[in-house]
Design an enzyme around this catalytic site. Sequence first.
Site, mmCIF file in Angstrom:
data_model
loop_
_atom_site.group_PDB
_atom_site.id
_atom_site.type_symbol
_atom_site.label_atom_id
_atom_site.label_comp_id
_atom_site.label_asym_id
_atom_site.label_seq_id
_atom_site.Cartn_x
_atom_site.Cartn_y
_atom_site.Cartn_z
ATOM 1 N N SER A 115 17.711 10.117 -63.581
ATOM 2 C CA SER A 115 18.892 10.230 -64.430
ATOM 3 C C SER A 115 20.156 9.855 -63.638
ATOM 4 O O SER A 115 20.269 8.738 -63.163
ATOM 5 C CB SER A 115 18.959 11.646 -65.012
ATOM 6 N N ASP A 169 13.534 9.729 -75.167
ATOM 7 C CA ASP A 169 14.587 10.292 -74.317
ATOM 8 C C ASP A 169 15.877 10.457 -75.136
ATOM 9 O O ASP A 169 16.475 9.465 -75.555
ATOM 10 C CB ASP A 169 14.835 9.365 -73.134
ATOM 11 N N HIS A 200 13.349 13.320 -71.796
ATOM 12 C CA HIS A 200 14.065 13.094 -70.527
ATOM 13 C C HIS A 200 13.370 13.913 -69.451
ATOM 14 O O HIS A 200 13.794 15.027 -69.108
ATOM 15 C CB HIS A 200 15.527 13.522 -70.707
#
Length: 221
Positions: A115, A169, A200
């Site tokens: 991320s 996600d 995610h």
Amino acid sequence: MLDTVINETGTDPQWAVLWLHGLGADGHDFAPIVPELLRPHWPAIRFVFPHAPVQPITINNGLPMRAWYDIVSMDFRSRADAAGVDASVQLLDALIEQQVAAGIPAERILLAGFSQGGAVILSAMLRRTRPLAGVIALSTYLPDPENAVARRAPEGIQPPVFMAHGTQDPVIPQAIGAHSAQTLKDLGIAVEWHSYPMAHQVCSEELQALGDWLDRRFQAA
């Protein structure tokens, strides 16, 4: 220098993986995956999991948390605070040089990030002039790709890249990650792209594919 969590898989490691966590997490977040990722025939590896600085996050009403940069917008074209990304790239460069000084050449250092952490390593990769062993970008994207490409080091030698993303996600839509992967491919960078039916997060199938990719990096050396 950033505080870090260190996990060495053997004595006198000659490889290093610098792994940056996501927003609100810390260096302990990905340390538990090391046993699942390792394979018996691999060389000794030093895994370095740094803690991001604590800073207020604009889209979270200014709530302070560990972050590699501020998130100032929901629009992916402008969501990442550019100055914050630059500062984290400099911190990452310092970590790389620390490992080089400890005896691990840059050619045997891999960068990994999830991320926010992945956004930083992709940005850092394009600016480097010295080679690395590889880059692992999970559930992430390249911030401000036009500017990132414009700032690419002309003499840089970009390493192979492993990218993986979840089809469901909700934080960083897969289409954003796929566009970043294509941007890198258009620059001639070898990108291996994987997609999984997940949110995610990281899944076991992803770690298996990553292990295969790492295996090829070690064998090539």
